[in-house]
Design an enzyme around this catalytic site. Structure first.
Site, PDB file in Angstrom:
ATOM      1  N   SER A 197      61.047  54.167  48.648  1.00  0.00           N
ATOM      2  CA  SER A 197      61.294  53.273  47.955  1.00  0.00           C
ATOM      3  C   SER A 197      62.317  53.893  47.284  1.00  0.00           C
ATOM      4  CB  SER A 197      60.365  52.906  46.293  1.00  0.00           C
ATOM      5  OG  SER A 197      60.671  54.088  45.523  1.00  0.00           O
ATOM      6  N   HIS A 203      53.895  52.471  47.374  1.00  0.00           N
ATOM      7  CA  HIS A 203      53.451  53.775  47.287  1.00  0.00           C
ATOM      8  C   HIS A 203      51.989  53.083  48.076  1.00  0.00           C
ATOM      9  CE1 HIS A 203      56.051  56.603  45.714  1.00  0.00           C
ATOM     10  NE2 HIS A 203      56.620  55.952  46.527  1.00  0.00           N
ATOM     11  N   GLU A 212      54.039  54.082  39.883  1.00  0.00           N
ATOM     12  CA  GLU A 212      53.265  55.617  39.397  1.00  0.00           C
ATOM     13  C   GLU A 212      53.131  55.323  37.906  1.00  0.00           C
ATOM     14  OE1 GLU A 212      56.349  58.408  41.005  1.00  0.00           O
ATOM     15  OE2 GLU A 212      57.076  57.512  42.309  1.00  0.00           O
ATOM     16  N   GLU A 244      51.619  59.946  46.914  1.00  0.00           N
ATOM     17  CA  GLU A 244      51.751  61.092  46.295  1.00  0.00           C
ATOM     18  C   GLU A 244      50.708  61.756  45.414  1.00  0.00           C
ATOM     19  OE1 GLU A 244      54.730  59.839  43.599  1.00  0.00           O
ATOM     20  OE2 GLU A 244      56.129  59.726  45.072  1.00  0.00           O
ATOM     21  N   ASP A 257      56.804  55.137  36.343  1.00  0.00           N
ATOM     22  CA  ASP A 257      57.289  54.867  37.087  1.00  0.00           C
ATOM     23  C   ASP A 257      57.860  53.813  38.007  1.00  0.00           C
ATOM     24  OD1 ASP A 257      59.608  54.497  38.721  1.00  0.00           O
ATOM     25  OD2 ASP A 257      59.177  56.069  39.743  1.00  0.00           O
ATOM     26  N   GLU A 312      59.917  54.685  33.456  1.00  0.00           N
ATOM     27  CA  GLU A 312      61.565  55.575  34.569  1.00  0.00           C
ATOM     28  C   GLU A 312      61.640  54.115  35.797  1.00  0.00           C
ATOM     29  OE1 GLU A 312      60.705  58.951  37.088  1.00  0.00           O
ATOM     30  OE2 GLU A 312      61.187  57.411  38.781  1.00  0.00           O
ATOM     31  N   ASP A 316      66.519  56.377  37.691  1.00  0.00           N
ATOM     32  CA  ASP A 316      66.286  56.762  39.285  1.00  0.00           C
ATOM     33  C   ASP A 316      67.113  56.385  40.077  1.00  0.00           C
ATOM     34  OD1 ASP A 316      65.600  57.721  41.606  1.00  0.00           O
ATOM     35  OD2 ASP A 316      63.261  56.584  41.656  1.00  0.00           O
ATOM     36  N   LYS A 336      66.857  64.043  42.121  1.00  0.00           N
ATOM     37  CA  LYS A 336      66.330  64.350  43.450  1.00  0.00           C
ATOM     38  C   LYS A 336      67.766  64.850  44.741  1.00  0.00           C
ATOM     39  CE  LYS A 336      63.158  60.221  43.062  1.00  0.00           C
ATOM     40  NZ  LYS A 336      63.142  59.114  43.660  1.00  0.00           N
ATOM     41  N   HIS A 363      60.325  64.827  43.599  1.00  0.00           N
ATOM     42  CA  HIS A 363      60.164  64.866  44.742  1.00  0.00           C
ATOM     43  C   HIS A 363      60.519  63.442  45.890  1.00  0.00           C
ATOM     44  CE1 HIS A 363      56.110  63.165  44.160  1.00  0.00           C
ATOM     45  NE2 HIS A 363      56.556  62.150  43.378  1.00  0.00           N
ATOM     46  N   LYS A 384      58.681  66.283  38.326  1.00  0.00           N
ATOM     47  CA  LYS A 384      58.073  64.952  39.117  1.00  0.00           C
ATOM     48  C   LYS A 384      57.824  65.193  40.290  1.00  0.00           C
ATOM     49  CE  LYS A 384      58.850  60.078  40.208  1.00  0.00           C
ATOM     50  NZ  LYS A 384      58.803  58.984  39.649  1.00  0.00           N
TER      51      LYS A 384
HETATM   52  P1  PGA Z   1      60.146  57.898  46.597  1.00  0.00           P
HETATM   53  O1  PGA Z   1      60.270  57.168  44.804  1.00  0.00           O
HETATM   54  O2  PGA Z   1      58.822  57.140  47.408  1.00  0.00           O
HETATM   55  O3  PGA Z   1      61.714  56.455  46.736  1.00  0.00           O
HETATM   56  O4  PGA Z   1      60.886  59.167  46.556  1.00  0.00           O
HETATM   57  C1  PGA Z   1      59.767  58.097  43.903  1.00  0.00           C
HETATM   58  C2  PGA Z   1      60.128  57.878  42.790  1.00  0.00           C
HETATM   59  O5  PGA Z   1      60.700  56.436  42.488  1.00  0.00           O
HETATM   60  O6  PGA Z   1      60.365  58.684  41.737  1.00  0.00           O
HETATM   61 ZN    ZN Z   2      60.714  56.294  40.373  1.00  0.00          ZN
END
Ligand code: PGA
Ligand code: ZN
Length: 423
Positions: free
Chosen positions: A41, A156, A165, A206, A243, A286, A313, A338, A366, A389
């Site tokens: 995402s 996810h 999340e 995850e 999140d 988040e 984020d 990140k 991550h 995280k």
């Molecule tokens: P991502 O999402 O799949 O884009 O890494 C994780 C997050 O939003 O923290």
């Molecule tokens: Zn996020």
């Protein structure tokens, strides 16, 4: 002194089974590697992840990025000293010359940067976290409070919650290893509860569970039940972090909560989050709002920022300009970090330092598509960020980071400082 003798890259697979890039550096100390993760995402302002397009791997191949390392980056880096990581990263940034690394690819550049950082540590006979601390000017190594995802949905996991999340943060643990144990016990307890209630106990990207639920708050009820059944007190021993990844369900100015058949305006979304904070032991939210909905971030931070952690984020994508904007507007009180959002180790360190200087909490994270690379475990300790995280307490691409933190905790011995808090 650690002269670069050779630089190359190869295409490997990430945890979702898609191609990603591994960089490889040779110095007289040996061969050093780094693998780049990939978001599910991703924020729209992230560094460009260069993909091939075409038929192979459904267009997701990274052979162009590999070629950029082998043909364009390598000749310019051979002979440079890996100890001067900033010089190496700057050399690559100049070679690219674009704001979002769209010429060479953020993934190409980061793969080399990660490998060079490892080579730099080896050349100084240091652990990676020590080297990163030195590069970033941090001497206070700290084991992070882990925010561990336990239920995941959104982009996810199909059919689960709208929110991406639901995490647990063992704020009552005395050490990192104890926090990890608390988290793993609650994870296994939740699995038992899901099976007892005839809910799906499969896992998402995850490693967290992805039950089909009627509302987002059902996920919170389940987590509270799991914390209690595992013998802990919600809020005191183990708190909850969220999140929502709200950009993913923000459509035409509305927050579309499909699981609940609700369509909320920005103001209503802030109220919705406020209500949750009142009702559950939530300490961190988040991306509770979409990446372009800046004014609502400011409102939410004003209403809740003294009580809970408000983490940017997709809003800030590890980018110092956007972090500065969020600071100026008082939109957040914590920054998610990140490395592949920005595309080099030096810039990641700059983002952490800018956030810390302005008293934002920092959380190293991550990605949805991750790998066996454990770099971020050393980064979070070396820069003393205080929070991690790294996903669920299952699946090797997640546990590899936790296991590296256990090793570092052991190396630091009685010098190991554990953060232990979120707010
Ligand atoms: P991502 O999402 O799949 O884009 O890494 C994780 C997050 O939003 O923290
Ligand atoms: Zn996020």
């Amino acid at each position: 002194m650690g002269k670069i003798e050779s630089v190359k890259a190869r295409q490997v697979l990430d945890s979702r089974g898609f191609p990603t890039i591994e960089g490889e550096i040779k110095t007289k100390k040996g061969v050093f590697r780094g693998i780049v993760p990939s978001g599910a995402s991703a924020g729209t302002r992230e560094a460009l992840e260069l993909r091939d397009g075409g038929k192979q791997y459904f267009g997701k191949g990274v052979t162009k990025a590999v070629e950029n390392v082998n043909k364009i980056i390598a000749p310019k880096l051979i002979g440079l000293d890996v100890v001067d990581l900033e010089n190496i990263d700057n050399t690559m940034l100049h070679l690219d010359g674009t704001a979002q690394k769209s010429k060479l690819g953020g993934n190409a550049i980061l793969s080399v940067s990660l490998a060079c950082a490892r080579a730099g540590a080896a050349s100084k006979n240091q652990e990676l976290y020590e080297f990163l601390g030195e590069v970033g000017g941090n001497k206070r190594f700290m084991l992070p409070t882990p925010m561990m995802v336990i239920i995941e949905g959104g982009a996810h996991a199909e059919e689960s919650t709208d929110f991406q999340e639901f995490m647990i943060a063992p704020v009552g643990a005395k050490s990192f290893s104890e926090a990890l144990r608390f988290g793993a016990e609650v994870y296994q307890t939740l699995k038992k509860i899901l099976l007892e209630r005839k809910l799906n106990a499969n896992v998402g990207f995850e490693g967290a569970f992805t039950p089909k639920l009627n509302s987002n708050s059902d996920a919170l009820e389940l987590i509270v039940a799991a914390i209690e059944q595992a013998g802990y007190t919600p809020g005191k021993d183990i708190a909850i972090a969220l999140d929502p990844a709200a950009s993913e369900f923000f459509k035409d100015g509305k927050y579309e909560l499909a699981a609940e058949e609700k369509s909320l305006s920005s103001g209503e979304m802030v109220d919705y989050l406020m209500q949750w904070i009142e009702s559950y032991p939530i300490v961190s939210v988040e991306d509770g709002l979409a990446e372009d909905d800046w004014d609502s971030w400011v409102l939410f931070n004003k209403k809740a920022g003294r009580r809970i952690q408000i983490v940017g984020d997709d809003l800030i994508v590890t980018n110092t300009e956007l972090i500065q904007r969020a600071i100026d507007m008082a939109a957040i009180n914590a920054a998610l970090i990140k490395p592949n959002q920005i595309g080099s180790v030096s810039e990641t360190i700059n983002a952490i330092n800018l956030a810390k200087k302005n008293e934002l909490r920092t959380i190293v994270s991550h990605r949805g598509g991750d790998t066996e690379d454990t770099f971020i475990a050393d980064l979070v300790v070396g820069m003393g960020c205080g929070q991690s995280k790294f996903g669920a307490t299952s699946r090797a691409e997640r546990t590899s980071k936790y296991n590296q933190l256990l090793r570092i905790e052991e190396i630091l011995g009685n010098k190991a400082v554990y953060n232990g808090k979120i707010i």
